[in-house]
Design an enzyme around this catalytic site. Structure first.
Site, PDB file in Angstrom:
ATOM      1  N   LYS A 123     -23.805 -25.259  19.127  1.00 48.36           N
ATOM      2  CA  LYS A 123     -22.487 -25.013  20.088  1.00 48.36           C
ATOM      3  C   LYS A 123     -22.130 -23.421  19.754  1.00 48.36           C
ATOM      4  O   LYS A 123     -21.859 -22.936  20.714  1.00 48.36           O
ATOM      5  CB  LYS A 123     -21.472 -26.017  19.773  1.00 48.36           C
ATOM      6  CG  LYS A 123     -21.791 -27.415  20.411  1.00 48.36           C
ATOM      7  CD  LYS A 123     -20.707 -28.232  19.980  1.00 48.36           C
ATOM      8  CE  LYS A 123     -20.400 -28.554  19.048  1.00 48.36           C
ATOM      9  NZ  LYS A 123     -21.266 -29.471  18.176  1.00 48.36           N
ATOM     10  N   THR A 124     -21.915 -23.120  18.564  1.00 47.05           N
ATOM     11  CA  THR A 124     -21.086 -22.090  17.987  1.00 47.05           C
ATOM     12  C   THR A 124     -22.174 -20.727  18.579  1.00 47.05           C
ATOM     13  O   THR A 124     -21.797 -19.839  19.102  1.00 47.05           O
ATOM     14  CB  THR A 124     -20.953 -22.020  16.669  1.00 47.05           C
ATOM     15  OG1 THR A 124     -20.181 -22.962  16.205  1.00 47.05           O
ATOM     16  CG2 THR A 124     -20.657 -20.662  16.109  1.00 47.05           C
ATOM     17  N   GLU A 167     -16.360 -23.858  22.701  1.00 43.99           N
ATOM     18  CA  GLU A 167     -17.084 -24.802  22.248  1.00 43.99           C
ATOM     19  C   GLU A 167     -16.326 -26.367  22.706  1.00 43.99           C
ATOM     20  O   GLU A 167     -15.326 -26.341  22.420  1.00 43.99           O
ATOM     21  CB  GLU A 167     -17.102 -24.999  20.514  1.00 43.99           C
ATOM     22  CG  GLU A 167     -17.886 -23.822  20.213  1.00 43.99           C
ATOM     23  CD  GLU A 167     -18.202 -23.879  18.619  1.00 43.99           C
ATOM     24  OE1 GLU A 167     -18.403 -25.026  18.214  1.00 43.99           O
ATOM     25  OE2 GLU A 167     -18.272 -22.933  17.865  1.00 43.99           O
TER      26      GLU A 167
END
Length: 473
Positions: A123-124, A167
């Protein structure tokens, strides 16, 4: 506060408990940039806290009832804040609204065109790739990221553009609060065992997230990962969002034709479906590893779904140079490179080790690994050890508890024993202060050392480099 796209009145004068955390600080930064009078507290000072102060936030070190201003309009918490936290108890006693971080982030995205990035891992990185490339194109997005970018150097920003990239965290189901125009789901695996008992619960949670996509919006999802494919089958059909798949599968809407590693970068070639223009595009990803290349393809697909021309976004993705703690090069001493990795799930551990192996040449890959959470180690400790067998040698620390209390019988020995059973060269080290000396004795010129895990193992990097630099090494 600015009138367009701002949060509710409850966030005019918010107080953040644990403001220095990766997720909390991002929301606090955007609010401060929008003109809110932000305050907060954390257990220790840090560069993140310093950056918040530069934006005008008042940050207290340590938790105390008096930290909350008399005119605070809300107290913002994350799921990591315990119910008996003194400031949280004080807020409830004073009748101050308590707002979860996810509700605050949802409010920030109101009025924007949100892209929400979900998945068990990646995600990051994917959020960061989108934020950097969209900025490179001059679209000036707002974003909130669970890590600090190498460039432009912040985990969050309020931009003047209409796109908001964030996110979407499944760990506590907080991603159910968001209503994105485009949602990315990178992968679906069982994790966060304190909140999910089975894959069925995981699928149900992700289905709820997909159901939050705005009418006319799109779901971007992996065509390769088994959990993502199962989720696609569950949500396809009916009146749901448009589904765009990406990956190496022949039927993917954005099909990966080739990923060619070049040292610590990759060259990626994709073919877009006719619905997305039908073009074949080759572009560079400036970080190593197949999984990061696929993250970039997910970002490209999401941008195309939002109407950003793929032939413009693809070259802009090369401007992404990394996120702190995501295979971040911390320094080189005595011919030994030290790299920091946030990987803590077995899939992430294996992916990062495979990526680094490609850039190690004739050198060895040495890992200092710190298991994260008792619940995760209880469920996945064996798989963590199996993944560590990809390294030439590993040093395994005690479990980093984070928000959890110890679980009887659950120790890092679960990881160590599994690694040893797979033929790994693995050493247990209960005294983290002994690690720099231990690694300095193991490492040779040309080796790569990884500090790996989601806890405070990252703090050992500078100490290892300093020990490697010392004359007696």
């Amino acid at each position: 506060m600015a009138p367009a796209g701002t949060a509710s009145d409850a966030l005019d004068r918010p107080h953040f408990i644990g403001i220095g955390g990766a997720g909390m600080s991002g929301v606090a930064k955007v609010l401060a940039m929008r003109g809110a009078r932000v305050s907060g507290s954390d257990t220790k000072d840090s560069p993140i806290v310093g950056a918040l102060r530069e934006l005008g936030a008042t940050v207290h070190i340590g938790h105390a009832a008096g930290n909350i201003a008399a005119d605070a309009t809300s107290v913002v918490v994350s799921s990591a804040i315990r119910a008996d936290n003194l400031e949280l108890v004080t807020a409830r006693e004073r009748g101050i609204p308590v707002v979860h971080r996810s509700d605050a982030l949802a409010a920030l995205m109101d009025g924007a065109r949100p892209i929400a990035v979900a998945g068990t891992h990646g995600k990051t990185t994917t959020t960061s790739m989108l934020a950097v490339s969209l900025r490179t194109l001059g679209l000036d997005p707002s974003y909130v990221i669970g890590g600090d970018l190498d460039a432009p150097g912040s985990s969050a920003r309020h931009g003047d553009g209409e796109i908001f990239v964030a996110e979407a965290d499944e760990s506590d189901r907080s991603f159910h609060k968001y209503a994105p125009e485009v949602a990315i789901i990178l992968n679906v695996e069982l994790d966060h065992h304190a909140n999910y008992a089975s894959m069925d619960e995981i699928y149900a949670s992700f289905e709820t997230f997909v159901g939050r996509i705005r009418p006319g919006g799109a779901l971007v999802i992996s065509a390769d990962q088994s959990g993502a494919r199962e989720l696609t089958a569950r949500v396809s059909g009916g009146e749901g969002p448009r589904v765009l798949t990406y990956g190496e599968d022949e039927g993917a809407d954005v099909r990966v034709l080739a990923i060619e590693p070049h040292g610590l970068t990759s060259e990626v070639t994709v073919r877009l479906a006719e619905s997305l223009g039908g073009a074949e595009i080759t572009f560079t990803v400036s970080v190593p590893g197949r999984h990061y290349a696929l993250n970039a393809v997910a970002a490209l697909t999401a941008g195309a779904a939002l109407g950003v021309p793929a032939h413009e976004l693809a070259p802009a993705l090369a401007s992404y140079t990394g996120v702190k703690r995501r295979l971040q090069l911390k320094g080189t001493e005595a011919g030994v490179q030290l790299i920091d990795s946030y990987a803590h799930h077995p899939t992430e551990i294996a992916a990062d080790l495979e990526a680094i192996r490609g850039g190690a040449g004739e050198g060895r890959v040495l890992v200092v690994f710190q298991p994260h959470l008792f619940s995760r180690t209880q469920e996945l400790g064996t798989e963590m050890g199996e993944a560590l067998a990809l390294a030439d040698a590993s040093v395994v620390l005690d479990i980093y508890p984070a928000r959890e209390d110890p679980v009887p019988g659950i120790t890092s020995a679960l990881v160590i024993d599994a690694a040893a059973r797979h033929g790994a060269d693995v050493t247990a080290e209960h005294d983290r202060n002994a690690v720099p000396e231990l690694i300095a004795g193991m490492a040779k010129p040309g080796d790569l050392v990884l500090t790996m895990g989601a806890g405070d193992v990252t703090d050992l990097g500078p100490e290892i480099l300093a020990r490697l630099q010392s004359p007696e090494n």
